[in-house]
Write an enzyme that holds these catalytic residues in place. Structure first.
Site, PDB file in Angstrom:
ATOM      1  N   MET A  34      -1.270  -7.944  25.493  1.00 21.66           N
ATOM      2  CA  MET A  34      -0.955  -7.188  26.719  1.00 21.66           C
ATOM      3  C   MET A  34      -2.203  -7.152  27.603  1.00 21.66           C
ATOM      4  SD  MET A  34       1.835  -4.319  25.701  1.00 21.66           S
ATOM      5  CE  MET A  34       0.722  -3.077  25.088  1.00 21.66           C
ATOM      6  N   ALA A  36      -6.279  -6.798  28.748  1.00 23.12           N
ATOM      7  CA  ALA A  36      -7.417  -5.907  28.447  1.00 23.12           C
ATOM      8  C   ALA A  36      -8.087  -6.419  27.167  1.00 23.12           C
ATOM      9  CB  ALA A  36      -6.978  -4.458  28.324  1.00 23.12           C
ATOM     10  N   HIS A  41      -9.039  -9.627  20.167  1.00 24.67           N
ATOM     11  CA  HIS A  41      -8.167 -10.679  20.702  1.00 24.67           C
ATOM     12  C   HIS A  41      -8.861 -12.038  20.614  1.00 24.67           C
ATOM     13  CE1 HIS A  41      -6.576  -7.140  23.132  1.00 24.67           C
ATOM     14  NE2 HIS A  41      -5.498  -7.591  22.548  1.00 24.67           N
ATOM     15  N   GLN A  65       8.495  -1.533  25.674  1.00 19.45           N
ATOM     16  CA  GLN A  65       7.991  -0.934  24.433  1.00 19.45           C
ATOM     17  C   GLN A  65       7.274   0.396  24.688  1.00 19.45           C
ATOM     18  OE1 GLN A  65       5.542  -4.593  23.706  1.00 19.45           O
ATOM     19  NE2 GLN A  65       4.021  -3.171  22.902  1.00 19.45           N
ATOM     20  N   GLN A 153      -3.875  -7.457  12.407  1.00 19.45           N
ATOM     21  CA  GLN A 153      -3.281  -6.558  11.407  1.00 19.45           C
ATOM     22  C   GLN A 153      -3.394  -5.091  11.820  1.00 19.45           C
ATOM     23  OE1 GLN A 153      -5.185  -7.463   7.684  1.00 19.45           O
ATOM     24  NE2 GLN A 153      -4.046  -9.374   7.416  1.00 19.45           N
ATOM     25  N   GLN A 158       3.991  -3.506  13.192  1.00 23.36           N
ATOM     26  CA  GLN A 158       4.438  -4.525  14.162  1.00 23.36           C
ATOM     27  C   GLN A 158       4.384  -5.919  13.544  1.00 23.36           C
ATOM     28  OE1 GLN A 158       3.287  -4.825  18.517  1.00 23.36           O
ATOM     29  NE2 GLN A 158       1.743  -6.196  17.648  1.00 23.36           N
ATOM     30  N   SER A 191      -7.498  -1.833  22.924  1.00 22.72           N
ATOM     31  CA  SER A 191      -7.617  -1.731  24.386  1.00 22.72           C
ATOM     32  C   SER A 191      -7.588  -0.267  24.814  1.00 22.72           C
ATOM     33  CB  SER A 191      -6.478  -2.480  25.072  1.00 22.72           C
ATOM     34  OG  SER A 191      -6.468  -3.820  24.622  1.00 22.72           O
TER      35      SER A 191
HETATM   36  O1  PAF Z   1       0.366  -5.926  20.146  1.00 24.73           O
HETATM   37  C1  PAF Z   1       0.593  -6.106  21.356  1.00 24.73           C
HETATM   38  O2  PAF Z   1      -0.313  -6.295  22.159  1.00 24.73           O
HETATM   39  C2  PAF Z   1       2.047  -6.072  21.851  1.00 24.73           C
HETATM   40  O3  PAF Z   1       2.807  -5.161  21.140  1.00 24.73           O
HETATM   41  C3  PAF Z   1       2.700  -7.463  21.861  1.00 24.73           C
HETATM   42  C4  PAF Z   1       2.805  -8.057  20.458  1.00 24.73           C
HETATM   43  C5  PAF Z   1       1.910  -8.418  22.751  1.00 24.73           C
HETATM   44  C6  PAF Z   1       4.133  -7.370  22.411  1.00 24.73           C
HETATM   45  O4  PAF Z   1       4.159  -6.852  23.705  1.00 24.73           O
END
Ligand code: PAF
Length: 283
Positions: A34, A36, A41, A65, A153, A158, A191
Site C-alpha cells: 500500500m 509508504a 518492503h 479493507q 510475516q 493475512q 508504515s
Molecule cells: O499488507 C498490505 O500492505 C495490504 O494488506 C495488501 C496485501 C497490499 C493488500 O492491500
C-alpha cells in the site's frame, strides 16, 4: 544511473508490459504493497528479485479493507519517495491503479474468506478486513499473474489467508512469506509507525519484548495460558490498550493449549494512543 520503474496505471498498459516479459519467457514476482515503503518492503523486493527475472511492486491503498472509522484517509501516501526507493532497488514495474481502475462503477464481487480469516484475531476487531484483502489480492494475482508473490510475516493472519485463497482459487502463484524486519529495539517496521509520538515510540518495543519472553517461557514448558495472562498484563503496563495476545497453531490459527498442539505462533494487537500495532513470533 538506475532506471525508473515502468509505472502502469491502467489494466491495458499493465497487460502490454507483462506480455513483453511473458513473450521472453521471463518469470515474474509480485510484491503487493500500500506504498509508504520502508526497509521491510525493500527486503520483500530483494527476495522477489532472487526468485524471478522481473519484479512488479503494486502500490494501492485499498479502500475496501478499511472500515469507515479507520485511517484510509490519513494512511501515508508518498508516491514520489516510493518510486525513488524502487528505482534504487532496481524494480522493473510499478502497478499503481486508481480506486476507479481497481473497482470500476458497478463492481459487485467480494470474496468472503473462511478458515484462518475467521480465527478470532484481526477479524474480531476488523471484521471487514480480510474480505477486502482477499478480494484485492485475488484481483492483483489475476492482473499480474505472477509466478511468485512475496508478503511479510508481520501481517501473519493475512499471510495465512492469502495463501489459502490462492490455493482455493487454483491460482498458479507460489506465496513466499518473509520474516519481519525490525528496528534495533525490536519494534516491527510498519508504515503506521510514523503515527507514534516520541513517548509512544518509547513504549512500542514492549510488544516484541513480551512476544519474545512469552515464546521462551512456553518453549521451556510453562503453561501457555499463564504465560499469556502475564504477557497481557505486561503489555497493558506499557500503556497499551490490548486487543489480543494469543497462542495459535502456526498454520490453521486454531487455539492451542499445549506445545504438543504446535507449531505455535504468538500473535498480538494493541493500541497505543491512536495507533494500532500488530506483531507475531514463532514459539
Ligand atoms: O499488507 C498490505 O500492505 C495490504 O494488506 C495488501 C496485501 C497490499 C493488500 O492491500
Amino acid at each position: 544511473m538506475a532506471q525508473r520503474p515502468n509505472v502502469n496505471r491502467t489494466i491495458a498498459t499493465l497487460r502490454s508490459t507483462l506480455s513483453g516479459f511473458r513473450a521472453k519467457r521471463q518469470t515474474v514476482a509480485l510484491v503487493p504493497t500500500m506504498g509508504a515503503l520502508h526497509r521491510g518492503h525493500l527486503a520483500l523486493v530483494k527476495e522477489a528479485q532472487k526468485r524471478a527475472r522481473r519484479v512488479v511492486v503494486s502500490i494501492f491503498v485499498n479502500p475496501t479493507q478499511f472500515a469507515p472509522h479507520e485511517d484510509f484517509g490519513s494512511y501515508p501516501r508518498r508516491f514520489a519517495a516510493d518510486i525513488q526507493a524502487l528505482t534504487e532497488a532496481g524494480v522493473d514495474v510499478v502497478w499503481a491503479p486508481s480506486p476507479e481502475v481497481m473497482y470500476p462503477a458497478g463492481f459487485s464481487t467480494r470474496l468472503a474468506p473462511d478458515g484462518a480469516a475467521l480465527a478470532g484475531l484481526e477479524d474480531k476487531f476488523r471484521p471487514h478486513f480480510f474480505g477486502g484483502v482477499a478480494t484485492v489480492v485475488a484481483k492483483l494475482f489475476t492482473q499480474v499473474a505472477p509466478d511468485f508473490a512475496v508478503f511479510g510475516q508481520k501481517d501473519y493472519q493475512q499471510l495465512r489467508v492469502v495463501t489459502q485463497m490462492a490455493k482455493d482459487l487454483d491460482l498458479p502463484v507460489k506465496i513466499v512469506g518473509l520474516p519481519t524486519v525490525r528496528e534495533k529495539d525490536g519494534l516491527a517496521l510498519s508504515s503506521r509507525n510514523i503515527y507514534l509520538s516520541e513517548l509512544e515510540r518509547g513504549h512500542a518495543p514492549a510488544l516484541y519484548r513480551t512476544l519474545k519472553t512469552s515464546a521462551e517461557r512456553i518453549k521451556a514448558g510453562e503453561p501457555i495460558e499463564m504465560v499469556l495472562e502475564e504477557g497481557r498484563a505486561q503489555i497493558e503496563l506499557a500503556e497499551f490498550d490490548l486487543d489480543y495476545l494469543e497462542a495459535r497453531h502456526a498454520l490453521t490459527l486454531a487455539p492451542v493449549t499445549s506445545v504438543k498442539d504446535g507449531p505455535i505462533r504468538l500473535l498480538v494487537a494493541a493500541k497505543i494512543g491512536k495507533t494500532r500495532l500488530i506483531d507475531n513470533l514463532a514459539v
